[in-house]
Design a protein around this motif. Structure first.
Motif, PDB file in Angstrom:
ATOM      1  N   GLU B 443      34.919  21.782  -2.121  1.00 34.56           N
ATOM      2  CA  GLU B 443      35.634  20.570  -1.750  1.00 34.56           C
ATOM      3  C   GLU B 443      35.425  19.483  -2.789  1.00 34.56           C
ATOM      4  OE1 GLU B 443      34.956  19.063   2.178  1.00 34.56           O
ATOM      5  OE2 GLU B 443      36.645  17.693   1.941  1.00 34.56           O
ATOM      6  N   LEU B 444      36.511  18.771  -3.128  1.00 31.38           N
ATOM      7  CA  LEU B 444      36.402  17.604  -3.999  1.00 31.38           C
ATOM      8  C   LEU B 444      36.488  16.378  -3.096  1.00 31.38           C
ATOM      9  CD1 LEU B 444      38.778  18.675  -6.933  1.00 31.38           C
ATOM     10  CD2 LEU B 444      36.341  19.084  -6.691  1.00 31.38           C
ATOM     11  N   PRO B 445      35.362  15.711  -2.837  1.00 32.65           N
ATOM     12  CA  PRO B 445      35.372  14.615  -1.863  1.00 32.65           C
ATOM     13  C   PRO B 445      36.093  13.386  -2.399  1.00 32.65           C
ATOM     14  CG  PRO B 445      33.232  14.763  -2.910  1.00 32.65           C
ATOM     15  CD  PRO B 445      34.037  15.913  -3.430  1.00 32.65           C
ATOM     16  N   THR B 446      36.406  12.468  -1.481  1.00 32.95           N
ATOM     17  CA  THR B 446      36.991  11.185  -1.860  1.00 32.95           C
ATOM     18  C   THR B 446      35.980  10.407  -2.701  1.00 32.95           C
ATOM     19  OG1 THR B 446      38.153  11.172   0.232  1.00 32.95           O
ATOM     20  CG2 THR B 446      37.961   9.068  -0.885  1.00 32.95           C
ATOM     21  N   TYR B 447      36.487   9.746  -3.747  1.00 27.39           N
ATOM     22  CA  TYR B 447      35.585   8.903  -4.550  1.00 27.39           C
ATOM     23  C   TYR B 447      35.117   7.720  -3.718  1.00 27.39           C
ATOM     24  CZ  TYR B 447      36.872  11.265  -8.884  1.00 27.39           C
ATOM     25  OH  TYR B 447      37.052  12.189  -9.870  1.00 27.39           O
ATOM     26  N   ARG B 448      33.848   7.375  -3.852  1.00 30.12           N
ATOM     27  CA  ARG B 448      33.330   6.197  -3.152  1.00 30.12           C
ATOM     28  C   ARG B 448      32.482   5.402  -4.123  1.00 30.12           C
ATOM     29  NH1 ARG B 448      32.706   9.949   1.173  1.00 30.12           N
ATOM     30  NH2 ARG B 448      34.482   9.624   2.547  1.00 30.12           N
ATOM     31  N   LEU B 449      32.457   4.079  -3.905  1.00 29.27           N
ATOM     32  CA  LEU B 449      31.566   3.248  -4.712  1.00 29.27           C
ATOM     33  C   LEU B 449      30.137   3.512  -4.268  1.00 29.27           C
ATOM     34  CD1 LEU B 449      33.138  -0.286  -5.140  1.00 29.27           C
ATOM     35  CD2 LEU B 449      32.545   1.377  -6.907  1.00 29.27           C
ATOM     36  N   PRO B 450      29.228   3.732  -5.199  1.00 37.87           N
ATOM     37  CA  PRO B 450      27.835   3.960  -4.808  1.00 37.87           C
ATOM     38  C   PRO B 450      27.290   2.758  -4.051  1.00 37.87           C
ATOM     39  CG  PRO B 450      28.173   4.516  -7.104  1.00 37.87           C
ATOM     40  CD  PRO B 450      29.425   3.841  -6.638  1.00 37.87           C
ATOM     41  N   ASN B 451      26.554   3.038  -3.001  1.00 31.93           N
ATOM     42  CA  ASN B 451      25.941   1.983  -2.208  1.00 31.93           C
ATOM     43  C   ASN B 451      24.636   1.544  -2.885  1.00 31.93           C
ATOM     44  OD1 ASN B 451      24.297   0.677  -0.338  1.00 31.93           O
ATOM     45  ND2 ASN B 451      25.216   1.752   1.392  1.00 31.93           N
ATOM     46  N   PRO B 452      24.549   0.269  -3.328  1.00 28.46           N
ATOM     47  CA  PRO B 452      23.356  -0.175  -4.074  1.00 28.46           C
ATOM     48  C   PRO B 452      22.059   0.046  -3.300  1.00 28.46           C
ATOM     49  CG  PRO B 452      25.057  -1.858  -4.095  1.00 28.46           C
ATOM     50  CD  PRO B 452      25.532  -0.805  -3.156  1.00 28.46           C
ATOM     51  N   LEU B 453      22.128  -0.137  -1.969  1.00 31.47           N
ATOM     52  CA  LEU B 453      20.911   0.031  -1.165  1.00 31.47           C
ATOM     53  C   LEU B 453      20.449   1.487  -1.202  1.00 31.47           C
ATOM     54  CD1 LEU B 453      18.948  -1.454   0.749  1.00 31.47           C
ATOM     55  CD2 LEU B 453      20.331  -0.587   2.638  1.00 31.47           C
ATOM     56  N   ASN B 454      21.400   2.423  -1.066  1.00 30.81           N
ATOM     57  CA  ASN B 454      21.049   3.849  -1.123  1.00 30.81           C
ATOM     58  C   ASN B 454      20.423   4.202  -2.467  1.00 30.81           C
ATOM     59  OD1 ASN B 454      21.855   4.515   1.388  1.00 30.81           O
ATOM     60  ND2 ASN B 454      23.737   5.563   0.787  1.00 30.81           N
ATOM     61  N   VAL B 455      21.013   3.657  -3.554  1.00 27.94           N
ATOM     62  CA  VAL B 455      20.479   3.941  -4.882  1.00 27.94           C
ATOM     63  C   VAL B 455      19.062   3.375  -4.998  1.00 27.94           C
ATOM     64  CG1 VAL B 455      20.788   3.523  -7.349  1.00 27.94           C
ATOM     65  CG2 VAL B 455      22.768   4.032  -5.925  1.00 27.94           C
ATOM     66  N   ALA B 456      18.883   2.153  -4.482  1.00 28.00           N
ATOM     67  CA  ALA B 456      17.566   1.517  -4.556  1.00 28.00           C
ATOM     68  C   ALA B 456      16.541   2.324  -3.765  1.00 28.00           C
ATOM     69  CB  ALA B 456      17.649   0.087  -4.022  1.00 28.00           C
ATOM     70  N   ILE B 457      16.932   2.770  -2.563  1.00 23.58           N
ATOM     71  CA  ILE B 457      16.007   3.567  -1.748  1.00 23.58           C
ATOM     72  C   ILE B 457      15.677   4.878  -2.457  1.00 23.58           C
ATOM     73  CG2 ILE B 457      15.803   4.899   0.394  1.00 23.58           C
ATOM     74  CD1 ILE B 457      17.443   2.667   1.743  1.00 23.58           C
ATOM     75  N   GLY B 458      16.702   5.504  -3.026  1.00 24.25           N
ATOM     76  CA  GLY B 458      16.492   6.762  -3.743  1.00 24.25           C
ATOM     77  C   GLY B 458      15.516   6.581  -4.899  1.00 24.25           C
ATOM     78  N   LEU B 459      15.673   5.482  -5.638  1.00 23.98           N
ATOM     79  CA  LEU B 459      14.782   5.218  -6.769  1.00 23.98           C
ATOM     80  C   LEU B 459      13.362   4.974  -6.285  1.00 23.98           C
ATOM     81  CD1 LEU B 459      16.751   2.930  -9.235  1.00 23.98           C
ATOM     82  CD2 LEU B 459      16.067   5.297  -9.526  1.00 23.98           C
ATOM     83  N   TRP B 460      13.259   4.206  -5.205  1.00 27.82           N
ATOM     84  CA  TRP B 460      11.948   3.907  -4.643  1.00 27.82           C
ATOM     85  C   TRP B 460      11.251   5.200  -4.229  1.00 27.82           C
ATOM     86  CZ3 TRP B 460       7.883   1.204  -4.380  1.00 27.82           C
ATOM     87  CH2 TRP B 460       6.997   1.323  -3.306  1.00 27.82           C
TER      88      TRP B 460
END
Lengths: 85, 628
Positions: B443-460
């Motif tokens: 499946e090729l999913p719909t493009y979405r803008l990355p959620n800054p909070l998710n990225v921050a949590i992932g980095l943390w």
């Protein structure tokens, strides 16, 4: 009746891109992989709207196909299982 | 029977989240339970069941189960089987759920509702969470929850899993069910064929007609983006440019923070040195901990920069497109496109990659993917690569701002990928099953803008994992090595560095005989042994070994100039080549054993990877002097 249907149906790999079709039925070309069942589960079901969005250059493999409300990348062998009208 | 088990479980009602891949189950799970499970924008992120707890306002507890996504109740891969087993009450250590929460992607009702009908036939009480209802609305799909509830005969609530309190409706429905189970009665069990896709399709079609939603829904935004990103010419160029950008950034952005960390440890080392008398404790702290552990912590900025890019790409929906662009290549070596995402996870660490291979339905493909996953450059190699590149590759900038060091790093990543493709190709050529066609169907999913909070949590989370490794296994191995390298003390008349008379020094010299043809000295041989526990340990081990090797006055505290001074270029290149292939990670081998259920695969993997590493290092050692 049956002969006219046959004349109108085409393989998904043979249709022009960006043209809307309907899924007619799905056939199984590869017993080992059971593409038919997998494709049906993804939504390649009779009557569903289907559109080839693009094909890779030269080999035309893989293809990007929009069916219903989903987009999938299919290899040529998989797209050949889908008969459209 | 179901009624009985409920009374045996005092911990609360069990709610299972079921739905198509990438419909937002895990995001919803995180909202409901306050968990921080990994979410991303592609199918197959969750491959295991995860449990969390939801506490109701009146103090009762509901257990929430997050399950891998599935398109049907006919499992094709191991992760889908997890979901089906739980729903059928066949999962070990887990009862059949009391209530199934069908998470429905409002932008893709057709496919989602077919699964709802199949779940309802199992006879379990069912509620429906209409997720991504906001996105559906902006695309002109206005679903009436009341009408849908009537059509399905089950309660329907709207949810927006990605926004705060977007789970409010679902949460209050779960709370009312916890207080009064009779709101959702069990469905009648339909015996016989439970997989009637065609019949469900007709039924869903009827529901959609009733709701006035039976029409073609184009995804214009994604289609416009794909026109550029999947363009036969621009697409591959952009993919390559993205990879370039990542590796350039890893060197240029990380430079300043790495210097700060290095300076911090230097100051710390000096302070400890002045404070403590010259005894074993001082040696342990300075030569063992600060030289060893500090040498690894320095690489945290680079690891975070790499993960920043990976997280953004994961959230955007670009990764399956990259798999599409690379599919010809993958197919040519007998791999399915399904292997792409497990292999990509392996750039973080081979362990989640090996586990993610569960999403591959075909057993042979799954095993091949597991075998080559350790060749993807994991983040634990980064410290080793950076150390050697900084020591042996000059800083030089070419036209267009390309840096030589970044290019070499990209080259090492590519070497791992090319190695993996060659191994897959060899397996294809050598085995009969390798010549069968492989399915893609991705499946090729719909493009979405990355959620800054998710990225921050992932980095943390990444930073926390790294610090935990440093404080755990890396620290332990460093201390153990310091001990072996410091004792027994040298005899009184000794001339060389004390380490040469220690256990580690003796062992290193034995091993060096074996490693001499590839240009490794005894210091490297010593560092490789604790490096089996984790790749980065080799860096901390070298730090300790060289700190203890100093005779007389200390001239350099940082490892990079020491290596540049003491090793030949050929040895440096040889060690880089070794690290592209060597299975220097016992945890990965243990995971392979667990996932394949035997010793055959891990032993095969270790054997062929060590052989390749030795071969590559030998070539690098012999041919580097001819080139420079």
């Amino acid at each position: 009746m049956q002969s006219t249907t046959k004349l109108l149906t085409q393989l998904l790999t043979a249709v022009p891109i960006q043209t809307l079709f309907r899924v007619h039925h799905v056939v199984n070309t590869d017993v080992l992989n059971d593409y038919k069942q997998q494709l049906e589960q993804l939504g390649f079901l009779p009557g569903e709207s289907i559109l080839v969005q693009r094909k890779a250059p030269l080999s035309q493999d893989p293809l990007v196909v929009r069916v219903g409300a989903s987009t999938y990348a299919l290899r040529r062998a998989e797209a050949e299982c889908v008969v459209v009208a | 029977m179901k009624e009985n088990t409920i009374h045996l479980h005092p911990t609360g009602l069990l709610f299972a989240l079921v739905g198509n891949p990438n419909c937002g189950k895990t995001a919803l799970f995180n909202r409901l339970t306050g968990s921080r499970q990994k979410v991303a924008n592609y199918a197959g992120v969750t491959v295991e069941r995860k449990e969390g707890r939801l506490e109701t306002s009146n103090g009762k507890v509901a257990r929430i189960l997050d399950l891998p996504g599935t398109y049907s109740l006919y499992p094709r891969s191991l992760d889908e089987r997890v979901t089906c087993n739980v729903l059928n009450g066949q999962a070990t250590g887990e009862k059949q759920p009391d209530v199934v929460v069908c998470v429905v992607d409002a932008t893709n009702l057709r496919r989602s509702l077919r699964l709802v009908l199949a779940v309802q036939r199992l006879g379990l009480p069912c509620i429906v969470a209409l997720n991504m209802s906001d996105e559906a609305k902006t695309r002109g799909i206005d679903v009436d929850p009341t009408a849908l509830a009537k059509a399905l005969g089950a309660p329907v609530v709207t949810t927006i899993a990605v926004t705060k309190s977007g789970d409010a409706h679902l949460r209050s429905l779960i709370e009312s069910i916890v207080n009064d189970r009779s709101i959702v009665p069990p469905q009648p069990i339909t015996t016989g064929d439970t997989s009637n896709v065609a019949q469900d399709h007709v039924h869903v079609q009827q529901i959609l007609v009733t709701l006035g939603l039976d029409r073609v829904v184009p995804d214009l935004k994604s289609e416009h983006i794909d026109r550029v990103l999947l363009n036969p010419v621009a697409g591959p160029v952009i993919l390559l440019a993205v990879l370039f950008l990542i590796f350039q950034a890893m060197f240029s952005w990380a430079e300043a923070p790495m210097e700060w960390i290095e300076m911090g440890f230097e100051v710390l080392g000096d302070a400890v040195g002045e404070f403590l008398p010259d005894n074993w404790l001082r040696s342990l702290l300075i030569d063992g901990l600060i030289a060893g552990v500090g040498g690894v912590v320095v690489f945290l900025p680079q690891i975070l920069i790499l993960f920043f890019f990976i997280l953004v790409l994961e959230e955007s929906g670009y990764l399956p497109r990259a798999a599409y662009l690379l599919d010809r290549l993958m197919g040519g070596v007998g791999l399915s496109g399904r292997s792409f995402i497990p292999l990509l996870s392996s750039f973080a660490c081979a362990i989640p990659g090996v586990i993610a291979a569960r999403t591959i339905p075909n057993r042979r493909d799954r095993l091949v993917t597991i075998m080559i996953a350790p060749l993807m450059t994991c983040s634990a190699r980064l410290p080793v690569y950076t150390l050697l590149i900084s020591a042996f590759i000059p800083r030089r900038t070419f036209a267009g701002g390309l840096e030589l060091q970044g290019l070499v790093m990209l080259g090492l990543y590519l070497a791992g990928i090319v190695g993996a493709l060659l191994v897959a190709w060899a397996l294809k050529a050598l085995t009969k099953s390798g010549r069968q066609a492989r399915p893609l169907m991705m499946e090729l999913p719909t493009y979405r803008l990355p959620n800054p909070l998710n990225v921050a949590i992932g980095l943390w989370q990444r930073a926390a994992i790294f610090i935990k490794r440093v404080g755990g296994i890396i620290l332990a191995m460093t201390v153990a090595l310091w001990f072996l390298a410091s004792f027994p003390a040298p005899p009184a008349e000794a001339m060389g560095a004390p380490i040469e008379y220690s256990f580690a020094g003796t062992l290193g010299r034995w091993l060096a005989v074996l490693l001499e043809p590839i240009g490794f000295n005894w210091q490297i041989a010593i560092a490789l042994i604790p490096g089996l526990a984790a790749r980065e340990v080799a860096v901390s081990a070298l730090g300790t070994v060289y700190a203890l090797s100093v005779v007389g006055e200390v001239t350099e505290t940082s490892l990079i100039p020491i290596l540049a001074q003491q090793w030949s270029l050929a040895t440096g290149m040889s060690m880089l080549a070794w690290y592209v292939f060597a299975p220097q990670c016992l945890a990965t081998l243990a995971t392979i054993k667990r996932e394949t259920g035997g010793w055959t695969m891990p032993l095969l993997a270790a054997g062929y990877l060590f052989a390749l590493a030795y071969l590559a290092a030998w070539f690098a050692y012999r041919f580097t002097p001819l080139l420079f």
